[in-house]
Write a protein that holds these residues in place. Structure first.
Motif, short mmCIF file in Angstrom:
data_model
loop_
_atom_site.label_atom_id
_atom_site.label_comp_id
_atom_site.label_asym_id
_atom_site.label_seq_id
_atom_site.Cartn_x
_atom_site.Cartn_y
_atom_site.Cartn_z
N TYR A 18 0.83 -1.20 0.00
CA TYR A 18 0.00 0.00 0.00
C TYR A 18 0.87 1.25 0.00
CZ TYR A 18 -3.41 -3.48 1.36
OH TYR A 18 -4.20 -4.61 1.39
N PRO A 19 1.48 1.56 -1.15
CA PRO A 19 2.44 2.68 -1.20
C PRO A 19 1.80 4.03 -0.91
CG PRO A 19 1.96 1.87 -3.40
CD PRO A 19 1.35 0.89 -2.45
N GLU A 20 0.47 4.16 -1.05
CA GLU A 20 -0.20 5.42 -0.81
C GLU A 20 -0.77 5.53 0.60
OE1 GLU A 20 -0.25 7.99 -3.07
OE2 GLU A 20 1.14 6.64 -4.09
N CYS A 21 -0.45 4.55 1.45
CA CYS A 21 -1.03 4.52 2.79
C CYS A 21 -0.59 5.73 3.61
CB CYS A 21 -0.66 3.24 3.52
SG CYS A 21 1.07 3.19 4.08
N GLU A 22 -1.37 6.02 4.64
CA GLU A 22 -1.00 7.03 5.62
C GLU A 22 -1.06 6.36 6.99
OE1 GLU A 22 -2.51 11.27 4.67
OE2 GLU A 22 -4.02 9.88 3.94
N VAL A 23 -0.01 6.55 7.77
CA VAL A 23 0.07 5.95 9.10
C VAL A 23 0.12 7.07 10.14
CG1 VAL A 23 1.43 4.45 10.63
CG2 VAL A 23 1.31 3.95 8.17
N PHE A 24 -0.81 7.01 11.07
CA PHE A 24 -0.91 8.00 12.15
C PHE A 24 -0.75 7.25 13.47
CE2 PHE A 24 -3.66 9.19 8.67
CZ PHE A 24 -3.48 10.56 8.50
N ILE A 25 0.02 7.81 14.39
CA ILE A 25 0.13 7.25 15.74
C ILE A 25 -0.11 8.38 16.73
CG2 ILE A 25 1.58 6.01 17.41
CD1 ILE A 25 3.08 4.79 15.02
N TYR A 26 -0.97 8.08 17.73
CA TYR A 26 -1.36 9.07 18.72
C TYR A 26 -1.04 8.56 20.12
CZ TYR A 26 -4.17 10.59 14.75
OH TYR A 26 -4.59 10.98 13.50
N SER A 31 -2.73 13.19 21.07
CA SER A 31 -1.77 14.00 20.32
C SER A 31 -1.02 13.11 19.33
CB SER A 31 -0.74 14.63 21.28
OG SER A 31 -1.38 15.51 22.18
N GLU A 32 -0.87 13.61 18.11
CA GLU A 32 -0.17 12.85 17.07
C GLU A 32 1.32 12.83 17.38
OE1 GLU A 32 0.77 13.94 12.62
OE2 GLU A 32 -1.35 13.39 12.83
N VAL A 33 1.90 11.63 17.44
CA VAL A 33 3.33 11.51 17.70
C VAL A 33 4.09 10.98 16.49
CG1 VAL A 33 3.04 11.27 20.20
CG2 VAL A 33 3.10 9.22 18.76
N PHE A 34 3.34 10.52 15.47
CA PHE A 34 3.99 10.01 14.26
C PHE A 34 3.02 10.12 13.11
CE2 PHE A 34 4.80 6.63 11.17
CZ PHE A 34 6.15 6.77 10.92
N TYR A 35 3.54 10.52 11.95
CA TYR A 35 2.76 10.49 10.71
C TYR A 35 3.69 10.10 9.59
CZ TYR A 35 0.54 11.87 6.41
OH TYR A 35 0.04 11.84 5.14
N SER A 36 3.19 9.26 8.71
CA SER A 36 3.99 8.90 7.54
C SER A 36 3.07 8.71 6.35
CB SER A 36 4.75 7.61 7.81
OG SER A 36 5.47 7.21 6.66
N LYS A 37 3.43 9.27 5.21
CA LYS A 37 2.76 8.99 3.93
C LYS A 37 3.58 7.90 3.28
CE LYS A 37 0.16 9.88 0.23
NZ LYS A 37 -1.29 9.74 0.18
#
Length: 80
Positions: A18-26, A31-37
C-alpha cells in the motif's frame, strides 16, 4: 532486533503493498506523535528524536487503496 528480543522499530506486515497509505500514531491524550505517507521508514518509538514513554499508543492506518478499504485501527505498545 538483537538478542534482547525487543523490536526497535514497528514493522507493519504487508504494508509495502500500500504505497499510498497514511500511518498515524497518537498518544493516550490524542496527540499525534507520528505520521507517515507511505511507510518506508519504520517508527522507532520516538517523537522529535526523543524516546517516548512506555505506554500504549493508538494507530490509524489509512490504506488509500483502490478498493477503498476501511482504516486499520489498534494499539502499539512501547516496552523498554
Amino acid at each position: 532486533g538483537g538478542a534482547d528480543n525487543v523490536n526497535d522499530t514497528w514493522a507493519i506486515s504487508g504494508i509495502s503493498a500500500y504505497p499510498e497509505c497514511e500511518v498515524f500514531i497518537y498518544n493516550k491524550w490524542g496527540s499525534e506523535v507520528f505520521y507517515s505517507k507511505g511507510y518506508t521508514a519504520e517508527w522507532d518509538g520516538t517523537y522529535n528524536g526523543n524516546p517516548l514513554p512506555v505506554s500504549a499508543y493508538y494507530y490509524v492506518i489509512k490504506l488509500n487503496d483502490a478498493a477503498g478499504s476501511d482504516p486499520l485501527k489498534g494499539t502499539v505498545t512501547i516496552i523498554k
